[in-house]
Motif scaffolding. Structure first.
Motif, PDB file in Angstrom:
ATOM      1  N   ARG A 374       0.830  -1.195   0.000  1.00  0.00           N
ATOM      2  CA  ARG A 374       0.000   0.000   0.000  1.00  0.00           C
ATOM      3  C   ARG A 374       0.869   1.252   0.000  1.00  0.00           C
ATOM      4  NH1 ARG A 374      -2.800  -3.106  -1.656  1.00  0.00           N
ATOM      5  NH2 ARG A 374      -4.711  -4.024  -0.792  1.00  0.00           N
ATOM      6  N   SER A 375       0.258   2.378  -0.268  1.00  0.00           N
ATOM      7  CA  SER A 375       0.974   3.661  -0.215  1.00  0.00           C
ATOM      8  C   SER A 375       1.517   3.879   1.188  1.00  0.00           C
ATOM      9  CB  SER A 375       0.009   4.800  -0.579  1.00  0.00           C
ATOM     10  OG  SER A 375       0.555   6.052  -0.222  1.00  0.00           O
ATOM     11  N   PRO A 376       2.755   4.381   1.314  1.00  0.00           N
ATOM     12  CA  PRO A 376       3.311   4.627   2.654  1.00  0.00           C
ATOM     13  C   PRO A 376       2.555   5.717   3.422  1.00  0.00           C
ATOM     14  CG  PRO A 376       4.745   5.539   0.969  1.00  0.00           C
ATOM     15  CD  PRO A 376       3.718   4.735   0.247  1.00  0.00           C
ATOM     16  N   LEU A 377       1.804   6.545   2.708  1.00  0.00           N
ATOM     17  CA  LEU A 377       0.991   7.576   3.346  1.00  0.00           C
ATOM     18  C   LEU A 377      -0.480   7.279   3.099  1.00  0.00           C
ATOM     19  CD1 LEU A 377       2.973  10.828   2.393  1.00  0.00           C
ATOM     20  CD2 LEU A 377       3.033   9.583   4.565  1.00  0.00           C
ATOM     21  N   THR A 378      -1.299   7.515   4.113  1.00  0.00           N
ATOM     22  CA  THR A 378      -2.739   7.312   3.961  1.00  0.00           C
ATOM     23  C   THR A 378      -3.376   8.541   3.339  1.00  0.00           C
ATOM     24  OG1 THR A 378      -3.277   8.226   6.137  1.00  0.00           O
ATOM     25  CG2 THR A 378      -2.702   5.866   6.028  1.00  0.00           C
ATOM     26  N   ALA A 379      -4.625   8.403   2.957  1.00  0.00           N
ATOM     27  CA  ALA A 379      -5.364   9.538   2.392  1.00  0.00           C
ATOM     28  C   ALA A 379      -5.460  10.671   3.405  1.00  0.00           C
ATOM     29  CB  ALA A 379      -6.756   9.068   1.956  1.00  0.00           C
ATOM     30  N   ALA A 380      -5.690  10.316   4.668  1.00  0.00           N
ATOM     31  CA  ALA A 380      -5.809  11.362   5.694  1.00  0.00           C
ATOM     32  C   ALA A 380      -4.501  12.122   5.858  1.00  0.00           C
ATOM     33  CB  ALA A 380      -6.234  10.730   7.018  1.00  0.00           C
ATOM     34  N   GLU A 381      -3.388  11.400   5.798  1.00  0.00           N
ATOM     35  CA  GLU A 381      -2.092  12.054   5.943  1.00  0.00           C
ATOM     36  C   GLU A 381      -1.807  12.968   4.759  1.00  0.00           C
ATOM     37  OE1 GLU A 381       0.304   8.676   8.569  1.00  0.00           O
ATOM     38  OE2 GLU A 381       0.199   8.519   6.378  1.00  0.00           O
ATOM     39  N   LEU A 382      -2.168  12.541   3.548  1.00  0.00           N
ATOM     40  CA  LEU A 382      -1.958  13.381   2.360  1.00  0.00           C
ATOM     41  C   LEU A 382      -2.824  14.637   2.418  1.00  0.00           C
ATOM     42  CD1 LEU A 382      -1.729  10.707  -0.485  1.00  0.00           C
ATOM     43  CD2 LEU A 382       0.096  12.204   0.335  1.00  0.00           C
ATOM     44  N   MET A 383      -4.020  14.504   2.905  1.00  0.00           N
ATOM     45  CA  MET A 383      -4.899  15.670   3.024  1.00  0.00           C
ATOM     46  C   MET A 383      -4.350  16.650   4.046  1.00  0.00           C
ATOM     47  SD  MET A 383      -8.526  13.605   2.863  1.00  0.00           S
ATOM     48  CE  MET A 383      -9.519  15.036   3.305  1.00  0.00           C
TER      49      MET A 383
END
Length: 408
Positions: A374-383
């Motif tokens: 999976r992406s090392p960053l979550t959607a919440a972290e990117l936001m």
């Protein structure tokens, strides 16, 4: 002969329901009881009871309900399900726990069968017990035992063939009338350690060589008769789900009977590998077997595979076609984009691994490892960190981060 495990009050109720008409245990229960009593086979238990009664089975069941009410001090729930037009009723009885608990009974009207055309469904009419035994597949399954265990009815020499542990057809046209009998033979061979009797092997070879059926491979799959279509599939499903399938399929190939499915499958020496990998990767075994056919989709249509399994074969072939244009050496991210394209399922990748392909190693790595990255960053972290909002841009950023992580 004592019938183990069966409560005596249940046997008495069955005898009362017969009302003087011939009614007997038939088929596998009689065969397995004789194997246990006289040939020291382990007792396999009684998952259900198969009975044949002269006259209409529905009338017998009505009388059985009255007999159960008389013999048991408490009500005995009785659920009945009718199967088709062949006069067979399936009963589920909830006896008191001390009397054996739940029992399943298959009650069939004794019947006579006639095959208007080879491999078609038979024309059925009511008959006597002897008629019913004569329509069965093998001599070892054509015996009956009276409900009190006092009389064994064996008009076709089943006891002799039990001693020799061999499967003998009842008449010279058995395979021609119903080729699915060969799949049942393979099931019994695998489960019980039997083999075809010499004359049965001769009949099998002669029938398959002559191919007496009007439908032939290459004809419209939808026009195949039931014993080369849906009934063949049903027997295959039982073989693969309930029997030691390696031994059963090996017996079919040894007898030349896999040609009933496809000549290429009869010559196939890779089916063990395919089914072994399918089992490891938790892919349905039947599509894995059919994947070795010359035209898997035509065979799937003839057998009327469930839609999901038919679709799985189609996806496997589509994936195989796509991989022909893929370079052998490319990064994991490129493999993932190919294997995760719309219209493909993870099971299709696993099925192609089981079938065998030049690109097997990267496909197996995708199945075991890459698809779980999976992406090392979550959607919440990117936001929070990059100020992105929910939408296509956020989804694309997650995808790119995942692909980068894969290539690292």
């Amino acid at each position: 002969m004592e019938i183990p495990d069966v409560p005596k009050p249940l046997l008495e109720a069955l005898r009362q329901a017969a009302e003087g008409r011939r009614c007997a245990l038939v088929g596998g229960v009689v065969r397995d009881l004789l194997l246990h009593r006289h040939h020291e086979d382990p007792w396999r238990g009684l998952p259900d009871l198969d009975l044949v009664v002269e006259g209409r089975a529905a009338d017998f069941v009505a009388r059985l309900a009255d007999a159960l009410a008389t013999l048991f001090a408490v009500p005995v729930p009785l659920r009945v399900q009718e199967h088709g037009s062949f006069g067979t009723l399936e009963l589920e009885l909830d006896l008191p726990k001390e009397q054996g608990g739940t029992w399943l009974l298959d009650i069939a009207s004794a019947r006579h069968e006639r095959y208007p055309q080879p491999a078609e469904n038979p024309v059925v009419s009511l008959g006597a017990l002897d008629d019913d035994l004569a329509r069965r597949d093998f001599t070892v399954n054509a015996m009956a035992l009276t409900l009190d265990g006092a009389e064994l009815i064996d008009p076709h020499g089943g006891q002799r063939d039990l001693s020799a542990r061999q499967l003998r057809f009842l008449h010279p046209h058995s395979v021609s009338d119903d080729p699915t009998r060969l799949l049942r033979a393979a099931r019994y061979a695998a489960r019980l350690g039997f083999d075809l009797a010499p004359d049965a092997q001769v009949q099998t070879h002669a029938t398959l060589s002559a191919w007496p059926w009007q439908w032939r491979p290459g004809d419209d799959p939808g026009q195949a008769p039931p014993a080369l279509g849906t009934r063949l599939r049903m027997e295959l499903e039982l073989l693969l789900s309930r029997e030691p399938w390696r031994q059963a399929l090996a017996a079919l190939q040894r007898w030349g009977a896999l040609v009933l499915l496809d000549p290429q499958l009869q010559a196939d020496r890779q089916w063990r590998r395919r089914l072994h990998w399918a089992q490891r990767l938790q892919v349905p075994l039947l599509p894995a077997l059919l994947a070795g056919a010359r035209d898997p989709l035509a065979l799937a249509e003839r057998l009327q595979l469930p839609h999901r399994q038919h679709k799985l074969l189609a996806q496997m072939l589509e994936l195989e076609h796509r991989l022909q244009s893929q370079p052998a050496e490319q990064p994991p991210s490129a493999w993932c984009q190919c294997l995760e394209a719309p219209g493909l399922s993870p099971e299709a990748v696993a099925l192609l691994v089981a079938r065998g392909t030049a690109n097997g190693k990267p496909l197996l790595r995708w199945w075991l490892r890459w698809r779980h990255v999976r992406s090392p960053l979550t959607a919440a972290e990117l936001m929070r960190e990059e100020g992105l909002r929910p939408g296509p841009e956020l989804g694309e950023r997650l995808r790119q981060l995942r692909l980068t992580a894969l290539d690292r």
